[in-house]
Design an enzyme around this catalytic site. Structure first.
Site, PDB file in Angstrom:
ATOM      1  N   ASP A 180       0.799  -1.235   0.000  1.00 52.87           N
ATOM      2  CA  ASP A 180       0.000   0.000   0.000  1.00 52.87           C
ATOM      3  C   ASP A 180       0.832   1.287   0.000  1.00 52.87           C
ATOM      4  O   ASP A 180       0.501   2.250   0.717  1.00 52.87           O
ATOM      5  CB  ASP A 180      -0.945   0.008   1.199  1.00 52.87           C
ATOM      6  N   LYS A 226      -6.903  -4.574  -3.160  1.00 55.96           N
ATOM      7  CA  LYS A 226      -7.616  -5.247  -2.065  1.00 55.96           C
ATOM      8  C   LYS A 226      -8.543  -4.251  -1.371  1.00 55.96           C
ATOM      9  O   LYS A 226      -8.157  -3.117  -1.100  1.00 55.96           O
ATOM     10  CB  LYS A 226      -6.612  -5.826  -1.055  1.00 55.96           C
ATOM     11  N   CYS A 265      -2.287  -2.351   7.732  1.00 51.16           N
ATOM     12  CA  CYS A 265      -2.229  -3.247   6.579  1.00 51.16           C
ATOM     13  C   CYS A 265      -1.002  -4.154   6.585  1.00 51.16           C
ATOM     14  O   CYS A 265      -1.082  -5.326   6.215  1.00 51.16           O
ATOM     15  CB  CYS A 265      -2.292  -2.436   5.286  1.00 51.16           C
TER      16      CYS A 265
END
Length: 273
Positions: A65, A171, A204
């Site tokens: 990310d 995602k 995350c």
């Protein structure tokens, strides 16, 4: 008779006693770890990987990310009012590891958190929380609709952008295994070991590492190539990895990773592989 009881193994010698079998495997691992020819990455609470020799063909660098929404002006994290320097600290070390991995022919994978443009996979409670804090997911922001696939804010930053052919996984979640085909991708490529970097350490990155550990993947997280919105959360997330002998794996540094990849590649070259 209880399944797996001592009597079961006595009647079915082909099964073998699991305690004996695991003891033999443990001893083999310890021999490999003590072999001076083995390549391991300096880490805490043990040098990584556990099985004693870094295999570049079974290892992936996972860049989590590293997108504008978490690391750039006008993105999700910035809208919430957090210090971007705390997340952007991951960029330089990540870039150096990417370069080392690519030189060595190692697999590099990128993830991006984001929801469908029709909000079909955006949980209402997630939207409600983000709306209350001033960064409503799905709504228009300075970098397009916040955390929406295909918007400028969801793009990976140029400093750590994927090269053509590298896998990028979108995602709609903090974790990844339950909402994408990431596990299938790893198993298709015979990957068993994960070097994890990115943002944010406590959300995350931690979510992915915990899921991977539960599925049997051997993981290490890179301290200086991760970042969180609060320093104490970053430190706490890394400490949790190291507890109980490495309950989720190990914590290492980008310098150690680059050095380990280099030594593993040199070993393969010496073997003519």
């Amino acid at each position: 008779m209880t399944k797996g009881s001592p009597s079961t193994f006595a009647k079915n010698p082909g099964l073998g006693n699991p305690a004996d079998r695991f003891a033999r495997m443990y001893e083999a691992i310890e021999r490999r770890r003590s072999d001076p020819q083995s390549v391991m990455i300096a880490a805490e609470p043990y040098d990584w990987p556990y099985d004693g020799d870094l295999d570049l063909t079974r290892t992936v660098l996972v860049c989590v990310d590293l997108q504008t929404d978490f690391n750039g002006p006008g993105g999700y994290v910035d809208l919430m009012g957090y210090d971007l320097d705390l997340t952007r600290r991951a960029l330089g070390p990540t870039r150096r590891m990417q370069e080392a991995a690519r030189r060595a022919g190692m697999m590099v994978v990128h993830t991006r958190e984001g929801h469908d443009a029709n909000w079909g996979n955006l949980p209402l409670n997630k939207y409600w929380r983000s709306k209350r804090i001033g960064a409503p997911i799905g709504e228009q922001g300075p970098r397009g609709r916040v955390l929406i696939v295909g918007e400028p804010g969801q793009d990976i930053l140029p400093e750590v952008a994927p090269l053509p052919g590298e896998i990028v996984i979108d995602k709609p979640s903090k974790g990844i295994f339950g909402t994408t085909d990431f596990d299938l991708i790893l198993r298709t490529h015979r990957i068993t070991h994960l070097i994890i970097c990115g943002t944010t350490t406590d959300v995350c990155v931690s979510g992915l590492m915990r899921e991977a550990n539960d599925l049997g993947y051997e993981c290490t997280v890179v301290e200086d190539a991760t970042g969180a919105t609060q320093w104490e959360n970053h430190v706490g997330a890394l400490e949790m990895v190291k507890m109980q002998g490495g309950v989720f794996g190990t914590v290492t540094t980008s310098e150690a990773v680059v050095d380990g990849i280099r030594r593993a590649r040199e070993k393969l070259d010496m073997q003519g592989r």
